[in-house]
Motif scaffolding. Structure first.
Motif, PDB file in Angstrom:
ATOM      1  N   LEU A 191      23.604  18.870  16.473  1.00 24.59           N
ATOM      2  CA  LEU A 191      25.063  19.623  16.712  1.00 24.59           C
ATOM      3  C   LEU A 191      25.392  19.258  18.049  1.00 24.59           C
ATOM      4  CD1 LEU A 191      27.211  21.432  15.742  1.00 24.59           C
ATOM      5  CD2 LEU A 191      25.888  23.269  16.550  1.00 24.59           C
ATOM      6  N   VAL A 192      26.616  18.943  18.492  1.00 24.37           N
ATOM      7  CA  VAL A 192      27.138  18.353  19.654  1.00 24.37           C
ATOM      8  C   VAL A 192      28.407  19.455  19.907  1.00 24.37           C
ATOM      9  CG1 VAL A 192      26.188  16.177  19.880  1.00 24.37           C
ATOM     10  CG2 VAL A 192      28.646  16.457  18.924  1.00 24.37           C
ATOM     11  N   GLU A 193      29.129  19.895  18.946  1.00 21.90           N
ATOM     12  CA  GLU A 193      30.470  20.760  19.302  1.00 21.90           C
ATOM     13  C   GLU A 193      30.859  21.348  17.937  1.00 21.90           C
ATOM     14  OE1 GLU A 193      34.698  20.058  21.094  1.00 21.90           O
ATOM     15  OE2 GLU A 193      33.714  18.384  20.188  1.00 21.90           O
ATOM     16  N   LYS A 194      31.319  22.539  18.169  1.00 26.92           N
ATOM     17  CA  LYS A 194      31.770  23.496  17.189  1.00 26.92           C
ATOM     18  C   LYS A 194      33.133  24.185  17.789  1.00 26.92           C
ATOM     19  CE  LYS A 194      28.479  27.163  18.643  1.00 26.92           C
ATOM     20  NZ  LYS A 194      28.076  26.350  19.579  1.00 26.92           N
ATOM     21  N   VAL A 195      34.088  24.229  16.856  1.00 26.74           N
ATOM     22  CA  VAL A 195      35.334  24.943  17.141  1.00 26.74           C
ATOM     23  C   VAL A 195      36.157  25.509  16.042  1.00 26.74           C
ATOM     24  CG1 VAL A 195      36.040  23.192  19.073  1.00 26.74           C
ATOM     25  CG2 VAL A 195      36.739  22.581  16.677  1.00 26.74           C
ATOM     26  N   TYR A 196      36.923  26.324  16.413  1.00 23.94           N
ATOM     27  CA  TYR A 196      37.506  27.134  15.057  1.00 23.94           C
ATOM     28  C   TYR A 196      39.070  27.301  15.463  1.00 23.94           C
ATOM     29  CZ  TYR A 196      37.374  31.812  17.182  1.00 23.94           C
ATOM     30  OH  TYR A 196      37.701  32.731  18.014  1.00 23.94           O
ATOM     31  N   SER A 197      39.815  27.464  14.709  1.00 26.27           N
ATOM     32  CA  SER A 197      41.151  27.996  14.853  1.00 26.27           C
ATOM     33  C   SER A 197      41.653  29.399  13.714  1.00 26.27           C
ATOM     34  CB  SER A 197      42.325  26.757  14.440  1.00 26.27           C
ATOM     35  OG  SER A 197      43.568  27.192  14.600  1.00 26.27           O
ATOM     36  N   TYR A 198      41.982  30.074  14.283  1.00 25.05           N
ATOM     37  CA  TYR A 198      42.303  31.348  13.412  1.00 25.05           C
ATOM     38  C   TYR A 198      44.022  31.532  13.329  1.00 25.05           C
ATOM     39  CZ  TYR A 198      42.056  36.231  12.034  1.00 25.05           C
ATOM     40  OH  TYR A 198      42.413  37.444  11.264  1.00 25.05           O
ATOM     41  N   GLY A 199      44.410  31.850  12.381  1.00 27.61           N
ATOM     42  CA  GLY A 199      45.930  32.069  12.321  1.00 27.61           C
ATOM     43  C   GLY A 199      46.387  32.673  11.128  1.00 27.61           C
ATOM     44  N   PRO A 200      47.611  32.846  10.830  1.00 29.33           N
ATOM     45  CA  PRO A 200      48.159  33.590   9.829  1.00 29.33           C
ATOM     46  C   PRO A 200      48.164  32.557   8.646  1.00 29.33           C
ATOM     47  CG  PRO A 200      50.215  32.780  11.352  1.00 29.33           C
ATOM     48  CD  PRO A 200      48.636  32.769  12.177  1.00 29.33           C
ATOM     49  N   VAL A 201      48.157  32.864   7.595  1.00 29.47           N
ATOM     50  CA  VAL A 201      48.520  32.027   6.286  1.00 29.47           C
ATOM     51  C   VAL A 201      50.133  31.775   6.289  1.00 29.47           C
ATOM     52  CG1 VAL A 201      48.292  31.377   3.841  1.00 29.47           C
ATOM     53  CG2 VAL A 201      46.519  32.514   5.173  1.00 29.47           C
ATOM     54  N   THR A 202      50.610  30.691   6.231  1.00 31.62           N
ATOM     55  CA  THR A 202      52.027  30.502   5.994  1.00 31.62           C
ATOM     56  C   THR A 202      52.576  30.081   4.954  1.00 31.62           C
ATOM     57  OG1 THR A 202      51.806  28.266   7.119  1.00 31.62           O
ATOM     58  CG2 THR A 202      51.989  30.012   8.593  1.00 31.62           C
ATOM     59  N   MET A 203      51.915  29.867   3.785  1.00 38.70           N
ATOM     60  CA  MET A 203      52.342  29.176   2.683  1.00 38.70           C
ATOM     61  C   MET A 203      51.642  30.196   1.412  1.00 38.70           C
ATOM     62  SD  MET A 203      52.247  25.632   0.628  1.00 38.70           S
ATOM     63  CE  MET A 203      51.362  25.966  -0.661  1.00 38.70           C
ATOM     64  N   PRO A 204      52.494  30.466   0.428  1.00 45.43           N
ATOM     65  CA  PRO A 204      51.925  31.290  -0.757  1.00 45.43           C
ATOM     66  C   PRO A 204      51.085  30.468  -1.500  1.00 45.43           C
ATOM     67  CG  PRO A 204      54.173  30.667  -1.220  1.00 45.43           C
ATOM     68  CD  PRO A 204      53.952  30.423   0.148  1.00 45.43           C
ATOM     69  N   TYR A 205      50.165  31.107  -2.292  1.00 49.26           N
ATOM     70  CA  TYR A 205      49.343  30.690  -3.215  1.00 49.26           C
ATOM     71  C   TYR A 205      50.077  29.852  -4.268  1.00 49.26           C
ATOM     72  CZ  TYR A 205      46.109  30.074  -6.999  1.00 49.26           C
ATOM     73  OH  TYR A 205      45.323  29.806  -8.040  1.00 49.26           O
ATOM     74  N   VAL A 206      49.726  28.583  -4.451  1.00 53.84           N
ATOM     75  CA  VAL A 206      50.417  27.714  -5.598  1.00 53.84           C
ATOM     76  C   VAL A 206      49.175  26.835  -6.361  1.00 53.84           C
ATOM     77  CG1 VAL A 206      52.096  26.183  -6.174  1.00 53.84           C
ATOM     78  CG2 VAL A 206      52.745  27.841  -4.341  1.00 53.84           C
ATOM     79  N   PRO A 207      48.777  27.174  -7.400  1.00 57.62           N
ATOM     80  CA  PRO A 207      47.790  26.379  -8.048  1.00 57.62           C
ATOM     81  C   PRO A 207      47.761  25.133  -7.961  1.00 57.62           C
ATOM     82  CG  PRO A 207      48.112  28.403  -9.493  1.00 57.62           C
ATOM     83  CD  PRO A 207      49.115  28.216  -8.278  1.00 57.62           C
ATOM     84  N   GLY A 208      46.910  24.182  -7.250  1.00 51.79           N
ATOM     85  CA  GLY A 208      46.858  22.608  -7.378  1.00 51.79           C
ATOM     86  C   GLY A 208      47.626  22.197  -6.184  1.00 51.79           C
ATOM     87  N   PHE A 209      47.998  23.266  -5.108  1.00 50.49           N
ATOM     88  CA  PHE A 209      48.475  22.770  -4.005  1.00 50.49           C
ATOM     89  C   PHE A 209      47.732  23.697  -2.842  1.00 50.49           C
ATOM     90  CE2 PHE A 209      51.723  22.048  -7.029  1.00 50.49           C
ATOM     91  CZ  PHE A 209      51.957  20.602  -7.009  1.00 50.49           C
ATOM     92  N   LEU A 210      46.427  23.964  -2.918  1.00 46.41           N
ATOM     93  CA  LEU A 210      45.972  24.812  -1.943  1.00 46.41           C
ATOM     94  C   LEU A 210      45.777  24.160  -0.363  1.00 46.41           C
ATOM     95  CD1 LEU A 210      43.024  26.298  -4.392  1.00 46.41           C
ATOM     96  CD2 LEU A 210      45.136  27.276  -3.702  1.00 46.41           C
ATOM     97  N   SER A 211      45.685  22.806  -0.770  1.00 51.07           N
ATOM     98  CA  SER A 211      45.439  22.210   0.758  1.00 51.07           C
ATOM     99  C   SER A 211      46.724  22.577   1.591  1.00 51.07           C
ATOM    100  CB  SER A 211      45.264  20.427   0.573  1.00 51.07           C
ATOM    101  OG  SER A 211      46.460  19.952  -0.177  1.00 51.07           O
TER     102      SER A 211
END
Length: 229
Positions: free
Chosen positions: A69-89
């Motif tokens: 392991l050489v690096e670890k990072v994260y980003s935390y924030g609000p969800v900006t899009m509603p849940y739509v099946p098939g388009f989770l990405s």
């Protein structure tokens, strides 16, 4: 990826049409090809939803093939899009890109906890991210999203093809990563091919069901959640 699937009304048809058009456009940009050179750094990527309104995306970067392991990072924030099946990405891509921007080591390839082209429209989260970042990516998922396969043998290293149910097109491979555990579903994302995705997945196994890049991304996601609670 750990998706939050809230109950609620059907998605807006206009939104579904827009997302479908975007995925078809991205699909045209996805390229299946071997890596230009053997990776020196491999990243693992995972996202989870600490609450229904928030998302935490993690990158870990490991040396390859030692997997140090050489690096670890994260980003935390609000969800900006509603849940739509098939388009989770689309729910996570923006936050994942923000996490990637924090890396000081640029990986040669990214292993994503999710699907690459093993998706109904061939643009799972791994392919989606690969196109957005223009980085080689592939997906390692714990559950099938689409396609047909025969169960691989019970021993570690057994592999069977994952094919499109209608056309027979190869869209991934099903890999037993540990003796007698449920298999993984490995598919190329962008600027990667199936042979490379499978080879790197097997090379990153260290006695656990999950290969080290996504296993450690999942581990650090749990640790980072303690910082944002």
């Amino acid at each position: 990826m750990a998706y939050f699937r809230p109950p609620g009304p059907p998605p807006d048809p206009a939104l579904v049409r827009s997302l479908t058009a975007q995925q078809h456009e991205m699909r045209q940009r996805v390229r299946a090809e071997p890596l230009a050179h053997e990776p020196r750094l491999i990243a693992g990527c995972d996202s989870s939803f600490p609450t229904p309104e928030t998302i935490l995306s993690v990158f870990v970067v490991l040396k390859f093939p030692s997997l140090e392991l050489v690096e670890k990072v994260y980003s935390y924030g609000p969800v900006t899009m509603p849940y739509v099946p098939g388009f989770l990405s689309f729910r996570e891509a923006g936050n994942v890109v923000q996490a990637f921007a924090k890396l000081t080591h640029r990986p040669d390839v990214i292993m994503v906890d999710g699907h690459g082209i093993a998706h109904p429209r061939r643009v799972g989260i791994a392919a989606h991210l690969g196109v957005l970042l223009d980085v080689p990516t592939f997906g390692v998922a714990k559950q099938k999203l689409t396609g047909t396969f025969a169960e691989p043998g019970p021993e570690k290293g057994s592999i069977t093809p994952l094919t499109d149910t209608k056309t027979g097109e190869l869209i991934g491979e099903v890999i037993r990563s540990k003796d007698k555990v449920l298999p993984l579903f490995v598919s190329p994302g962008h600027r990667c091919d199936q042979a490379t995705a499978t080879r790197l997945t097997l090379a990153c196994l260290r006695g656990y069901k999950l290969p080290e890049p996504t296993r450690l991304a999942d581990y650090w996601a749990e640790e980072f959640k303690k910082e944002v609670r």
